[in-house]
Each structure stands twice: as C-alpha cells, then as structure tokens.
Design an enzyme around this catalytic site. Structure first.
Site, PDB file in Angstrom:
ATOM      1  N   SER A 210       0.586  -1.629   0.140  1.00 24.48           N
ATOM      2  CA  SER A 210      -0.199  -0.577  -0.023  1.00 24.48           C
ATOM      3  C   SER A 210       0.397   1.261   0.268  1.00 24.48           C
ATOM      4  O   SER A 210       1.442   1.956  -0.715  1.00 24.48           O
ATOM      5  CB  SER A 210      -0.924  -0.422   1.139  1.00 24.48           C
ATOM      6  OG  SER A 210      -1.815   1.524   0.975  1.00 24.48           O
ATOM      7  N   ASP A 306      -9.113  -2.732  -6.727  1.00 23.80           N
ATOM      8  CA  ASP A 306      -8.405  -2.334  -4.993  1.00 23.80           C
ATOM      9  C   ASP A 306      -9.587  -2.173  -4.818  1.00 23.80           C
ATOM     10  O   ASP A 306      -9.884  -1.145  -4.571  1.00 23.80           O
ATOM     11  CB  ASP A 306      -7.027  -1.755  -5.219  1.00 23.80           C
ATOM     12  CG  ASP A 306      -6.611  -1.729  -4.259  1.00 23.80           C
ATOM     13  OD1 ASP A 306      -6.705  -0.140  -3.665  1.00 23.80           O
ATOM     14  OD2 ASP A 306      -5.542  -2.407  -3.362  1.00 23.80           O
ATOM     15  N   HIS A 373      -6.387  -5.796  -1.366  1.00 28.87           N
ATOM     16  CA  HIS A 373      -5.773  -5.116  -0.852  1.00 28.87           C
ATOM     17  C   HIS A 373      -4.510  -5.305  -0.486  1.00 28.87           C
ATOM     18  O   HIS A 373      -4.743  -6.058   1.449  1.00 28.87           O
ATOM     19  CB  HIS A 373      -5.982  -3.738  -0.146  1.00 28.87           C
ATOM     20  CG  HIS A 373      -5.540  -2.217  -0.006  1.00 28.87           C
ATOM     21  ND1 HIS A 373      -5.013  -1.737  -0.916  1.00 28.87           N
ATOM     22  CD2 HIS A 373      -4.847  -2.136   0.937  1.00 28.87           C
ATOM     23  CE1 HIS A 373      -3.779  -0.788  -0.811  1.00 28.87           C
ATOM     24  NE2 HIS A 373      -3.874  -1.087   0.823  1.00 28.87           N
TER      25      HIS A 373
END
Length: 428
Positions: A210, A306, A373
């Site tokens: 991330s 995502d 994610h």
C-alpha cells in the site's frame, strides 16, 4: 472465498477469525472517520493492511518479532511525526538465506493536512510510543518453508511507518510540533541495517504494501545503490499502484490528497528527477508516472479492483454524498451494471498504466481481478492451498519465479467476474 469485515459494528470476521474493536490500534483509527477525510482513508488502509493480515487462518501461531528502535536516529533528524525514534522488526536469516535480506516497508495511508498529521502522531502511524512491541510475521515475512518457500530463511525486516508520506517527507511544522522526516527515517534505517549485516548481502528484495508499496517504488533505485553490482537486488510493490483517475463525481479525490501530502511534507526534493523534469510534483507521487523509469527490476502485485482505491479514491463520501455507492463499496456483489462498468473502466486505466512497464523483460507483474488490498502479507493470499491464482500459479510462486529468474512473469487476469480464486474483501 469472501473475507468478511464488519466495519462499524466493532467486530470483524476475517476468513473465519474474529477481531474485536478494542484490539490495539483499531479504535483510534476508525473513530477518526468524522475528523478528517485524510484520516478516514488512513484508518481504512491501516485496517486492511494489519488486521486482515494478522487474522489469516493459515498462521494460527505466527512468529512474533520484537520492535527495535533505531538508536542515534534523532541526531540525524530521523524521527517520527511526534519526534520519537523510528523502528523496525528484524528476524535473522539462517542457512542458505544467511546473507539474503528482505525489507518490507509498512503501509498505512498518508496525512495531507496539518490537522490529520496532528491526529496521526497520536497513533502508531506517527509515534513509536504507540507501536506494538512485537508483531506477527506472516505471508512473505513468514519463517516457515511451507508458508513462504522462497524467502522463509532470509533476514526479514518490517520497517515501521511513522511519517505519513511514504518515507519521503523532508520538513517540519514547528507550530504544530510535527516532524516530516520520512526520507531521513529511510536513510537511518538503511544505515542501521547495513551495519547489522545487510552490507554483506548477496541477495536483497525491497518490498512494501500500500503506502509502503508506493515507497518501494520511490526508493527502489536508491536501495539498489546501497549494494555492489554483484548483489542481486529487486523490488516488489504490493497494492501500491495508486492511479490518478476521476472519482464518481468527476473530481480527483486522490490527486487532491496526494497534493496535500507532497506540499505539506516537502516531498518534491525526494522525487525522481526522471519525473520532476517534465511533470509537476503531485503527478510524480503517482506510481503510473514512475514505474517505467525505475532502473532496478520491479514486480507489481495489485488487485485490479483495489478495495482501498474503490472506497477512498473512486467512491469516497465526499464524491458520493447521497450514498449511491455505499452498498457497492462494501460488497462488490451489490454493484449495479453501471457501477461495474465504472470499475471495468478503472481496470482498463490500470492496464494502460502498466503498459510501458510490462514491456521490460526484467519487470514482473501479477494483476488479478479481485476486490482486495495487500496480498503479500496475508498468508491466505500469499501462499496457501486456496490462494488466488492466475493461470494456475499463485502469488508467492510468481514472485519467486521472477526474483530467481526461473521464469518471466507477466500475469494479467481476465476481467471480473471470471476469477473464482479471489479472496474478495466484503465489508458489513
């Protein structure tokens, strides 16, 4: 498989495991929703990255690794938002992995305003005073060969994230007592790890999830420069392919946020010249404008839909005040046909973003059509009996094949809903 998360009811069931709202770090992040849009995004990211990973059913007794604060970092201005020392978790390698190093850059959103950064410094995302004293190593950090076949016996490091600008800030705000020292934290951590044996590495992999996935792109070539040419060095970005695209209202929510991060934390001087020479600084914080110019071999691991970008960039509250997208963002099964088409357009923009990048033989790619994610840190998505597949190959095997040059890996999934191996995140 569906991974179910109950966001507002303070109970979370992730692949069969229940997480309580009183779990350390959860409460202060999700109750920040009313305070600032930046903190709303930050809270969602932190939850997705940490709680889902920690609850993986395939690691019921994960290795717990203690926190090491970087002594002497303060003298180099390498401090968290609140001025405390930065830190990392290190588990030593052994056997054939004794001189191999894997650095995982922690994610957890960004702070783009003075207000959101002041809040952030009261959490583990801005202060080592609030960091867990030990954390579980799962997925790509696991020490078990049956969970992490290629990297289990390497030296594995989790560098904690406490600056709010993907380890790239370089300033301060004295009035608010804020330190924007992400770049110095990166340098101090690398210097400390080099002194602890990383300078002797014959193999090294910089990874991140991330906001850490964005950081792994930003720092990839700098990481390569730490080592002699004889050292095999590559980088992995997981869920870091943030796109500069229109949201459901026709605005640019994420671009506005990134602009705040870049300006507030004085990120510009740490952005690659190959981008800054022809684009504005905010554009150069977006991976799509960076990845084709990264010289070091890079692997992009990303979900085409995502979960974080859907909730916080494409259809955030600010862009959907009447809540037309609420159900769809919580559970993709509830999306109507026009919403699915919007998401297919987003996937197409992601494919456009990696087109030049994918032409390089040294780069790798695993782009699956999942609502997910961060898939490298969770055991069930990284390497397990029912992990996500593209052409019958999972994520861990794909990354390993690419890193060790066993095969070229350019895996792009067919569009939703064709993939039945996804571990889709569903929020309640």
């Amino acid at each position: 498989m569906r991974v179910v998360l109950t966001v507002l009811g303070y109970a979370f069931c992730v692949a069969g495991f229940v997480l309580s709202g009183s779990e350390p770090g959860y409460f202060e992040e999700f109750n920040a929703r009313e305070l600032d849009i930046g903190k709303e995004k930050q809270g969602l990211l932190s939850f997705l990255e940490n709680h889902a990973a920690a609850a993986s059913p395939y690691s019921p007794n994960p290795l717990m690794v203690p926190l090491t604060l970087i002594q002497g970092a303060a003298s180099k201005a390498a401090v968290c938002l609140d001025g405390t020392l930065p830190g990392y978790h290190l588990h030593r390698g052994h056997g054939s992995g004794e001189n191999s190093w894997l650095i995982q850059l922690e994610g957890g959103g960004w702070c783009n305003t003075r207000r959101s950064c002041v809040y952030r410094k009261t959490t583990r995302r801005g202060s080592s005073n609030f960091m867990e004293k030990e954390i579980p190593f799962t997925g790509i950090l696991s020490h078990k060969a049956e969970e992490n076949p290629d990297f289990f016996n390497w030296n594995r490091v989790k560098l904690r994230y406490c600056d709010g600008a993907s380890f790239s800030g370089n300033g301060q705000n004295e009035a608010a007592q804020l330190n924007f020292r992400g770049q110095q934290i990166w340098l101090a951590a690398m210097e400390d790890l080099m002194s602890k044996g990383m300078e002797n590495a014959n193999q090294a992999l910089l990874s991140g999830c991330s906001a850490g996935g964005l950081a792994s792109i930003l720092h990839c070539d700098k990481f390569r420069d730490l080592f002699p040419e004889t050292t095999k060095v590559k980088c992995l970005s997981d869920a870091g392919l943030f796109l500069d695209v229109l949201d459901v209202s026709g605005g640019r929510t994420l671009r506005n946020m990134f602009g705040g991060v870049v300006n507030l934390q004085e990120v510009e001087e740490n952005l690659p010249n190959t981008c800054i020479n022809h684009l504005d600084p905010t554009s150069c914080f977006f991976p799509q404008n960076l990845i084709a110019n990264v010289k070091t071999p890079l692997f992009i691991l990303n979900a085409a839909y995502d979960s974080w970008q859907l909730q916080a960039s494409l259809a955030p509250r600010s862009a959907d005040p009447h809540g037309h997208w609420n159900d769809c963002t919580l559970n993709h099964v509830l999306c109507n046909s026009s919403q699915i088409q919007f998401l297919q357009d987003f996937r197409n923009q992601m494919l456009d973003a990696i087109r030049d990048f994918s032409r390089s033989s040294q780069n790798g790619l695993f782009l699956n059509s999942c609502f997910a994610h961060c898939q490298s840190e969770r055991q069930d998505t990284w390497f397990a009996d029912d992990s996500p597949l593209i052409a019958n190959k999972g994520i861990a095997e794909s990354v390993g094949d690419w890193y060790f040059d066993r095969e070229d890996v350019k895996a792009i999934d067919c569009a939703y809903p064709c993939d039945n191996t996804c571990h889709n995140l569903v929020f309640k």
